[in-house]
Design a protein around this motif. Structure first.
Motif, short mmCIF file in Angstrom:
data_model
loop_
_atom_site.label_atom_id
_atom_site.label_comp_id
_atom_site.label_asym_id
_atom_site.label_seq_id
_atom_site.Cartn_x
_atom_site.Cartn_y
_atom_site.Cartn_z
N MET A 58 -6.28 3.55 2.48
CA MET A 58 -5.86 4.95 2.54
C MET A 58 -6.33 5.74 1.32
N TYR A 59 -6.13 5.21 0.13
CA TYR A 59 -6.57 5.90 -1.07
C TYR A 59 -8.09 6.09 -1.04
N LEU B 142 0.62 4.22 -2.68
CA LEU B 142 0.37 5.62 -2.29
C LEU B 142 1.46 6.55 -2.83
N TYR C 119 -2.14 -3.03 10.98
CA TYR C 119 -2.93 -2.46 9.88
C TYR C 119 -2.68 -3.30 8.64
N TRP D 102 -0.51 4.26 10.92
CA TRP D 102 -0.84 2.84 10.87
C TRP D 102 -0.32 2.13 12.11
N GLU E 65 0.82 -1.20 0.00
CA GLU E 65 0.00 0.00 0.00
C GLU E 65 0.86 1.26 0.00
N VAL F 246 -2.87 10.48 9.71
CA VAL F 246 -3.17 9.05 9.74
C VAL F 246 -1.90 8.29 10.10
N PRO G 156 -6.71 2.28 11.13
CA PRO G 156 -5.62 3.25 11.33
C PRO G 156 -6.05 4.31 12.35
#
Length: 184
Positions: free
Chosen positions: A97-98, A14, A55, A51, A10, A49, A60
């Motif tokens: 997250m996205y 990102l 996670y 983690w 991830e 944010v 989060p």
């Protein structure tokens, strides 16, 4: 896959998606800031944010404690966090997250519809400081006392506006040439 492998994948995604985007900032390993809206926008806010180790299996940590968010009321912050919490619950166990960032961008107006800027007491503090400082500075100002003769001399040298005439401190070139030199 383990949680760390999911996080690494991830993180790569990102970084590639938000490369060059000033709204996304990687603060540390597993810690990010997302700015929702433009910096000039009164409805803009920043999501912090972080983690946890497990996670994406655990949610989060999301906060709105950035200094940028100081003008947002506590009620509005609570609303944003609760709505984001609902989105986290829906996406738990996946890279989110996205999805969270894009959801917050799309729903910015809804999240901030009851937003009223918080007025801080900074102006009150600064004005009271000015009031306490002002009297002490007046005591330090003391006019120079002049005698009548000194005042007459100043008046005779100045014009009616209290200014010295133009050229009062110029050197007379003719007088310098008459004072003598080696050739005389």
């Amino acid at each position: 896959m383990t949680a760390n492998e999911d996080q690494e994948m991830e993180l790569e995604a990102l970084r590639s998606i938000y490369e060059g985007d000033e709204c996304f900032k990687e603060v540390g390993l597993g810690s990010f800031q997302f700015r929702i809206g433009n910096t000039e926008d009164t409805n803009a806010f920043i999501l912090d944010v972080t983690w946890p180790e497990t996670y994406p299996d655990t949610p989060p940590n999301i906060s709105l404690d950035a200094f940028f968010n100081n003008r947002i009321s506590a009620e509005t912050k609570q609303l944003i966090l609760s709505k984001l919490g609902e989105q986290v619950e829906v996406n738990l166990g996946t890279a989110m997250m996205y999805t969270l960032f894009e959801w917050a961008k799309e729903n910015q107006d809804t999240l901030m519809e009851n937003h009223k800027a918080v007025v801080t007491a900074v102006t009150l503090t600064s004005s009271s400081e000015v009031m306490t400082v002002a009297p002490t500075s007046k005591k330090k100002e003391k006019k120079e006392q002049l005698t009548k003769a000194q005042k007459r001399r100043i008046i005779s040298r100045t014009d009616n506006k209290g200014e010295l005439p133009r050229g009062w401190n110029w050197v007379d070139v003719i007088k310098l040439s008459k004072t003598g030199g080696k050739d005389e």
